[in-house]
Scaffold this motif. Structure first.
Motif: not given
Length: 159
Positions: A13-29, A31-39
């Motif tokens: 859920i894009p918001g405070e901890e999860v920032q949506e960086l890129a989106r296509t029809e078949k890809l979602l990228v 960044y989870h800031s508190s876990d420092e993880t690229l999703l």
């Protein structure tokens, strides 16, 4: 407006901890800031062109965040062509290692029957760049992958 994105196991859920960086029809990228993880979440049948342009989007975010923890969710992605798979291991992952300049831990969420196809042709050299390693581990669920990523990071940093 926030949109819930994901599968039944994990909701980004894009918001405070999860920032949506890129989106296509078949890809979602994201960044989870508190876990420092690229999703990274792929879905559906992916053409070579979509795959290559998608990984270019991913590498843009790797340049930006230099994440050492990646959660790669492939549960809903169809299989890809063998030469596309080789391209990822021979081009994308070495470039990511070079950009990050450190070990990268990748939790791959994928049905068990597909894992062998993903790594069967690897020699391991593809996952080493200037002494830095890309360590991949298979998981059935994103939550397991995130726990492992956090544990590996703590072991590496001694925190």
């Amino acid at each position: 407006m926030d949109r819930k994105v994901g599968n039944g196991n994990r909701i980004f859920i894009p918001g405070e901890e999860v920032q949506e960086l890129a989106r296509t029809e078949k890809l979602l990228v994201c960044y989870h800031s508190s876990d420092e993880t690229l999703l990274i979440q792929w879905e559906g049948s992916i053409s070579s062109e979509e795959l290559r342009s998608g990984y270019e989007l991913i590498l843009e975010q790797v340049r930006r965040f230099r994440p050492v923890k990646w959660l790669l969710d492939l549960q809903k992605r169809s299989t890809i062509r063998r030469d596309d798979q080789r391209w990822i291991f021979e081009q994308v992952f070495p470039e990511a290692l070079q950009l990050v300049g450190d070990d990268i831990f990748v939790g791959v969420v994928l049905p068990v029957f597909l894992m062998h196809d993903l790594v069967s042709e690897l020699t391991g050299d593809e996952l080493i760049q200037q002494g830095n390693l890309m360590v991949m581990h298979h998981f059935m669920y994103p939550q397991e992958a995130q726990r492992w990523l956090n544990e590996m990071y703590l072991l590496k940093t001694g925190s």
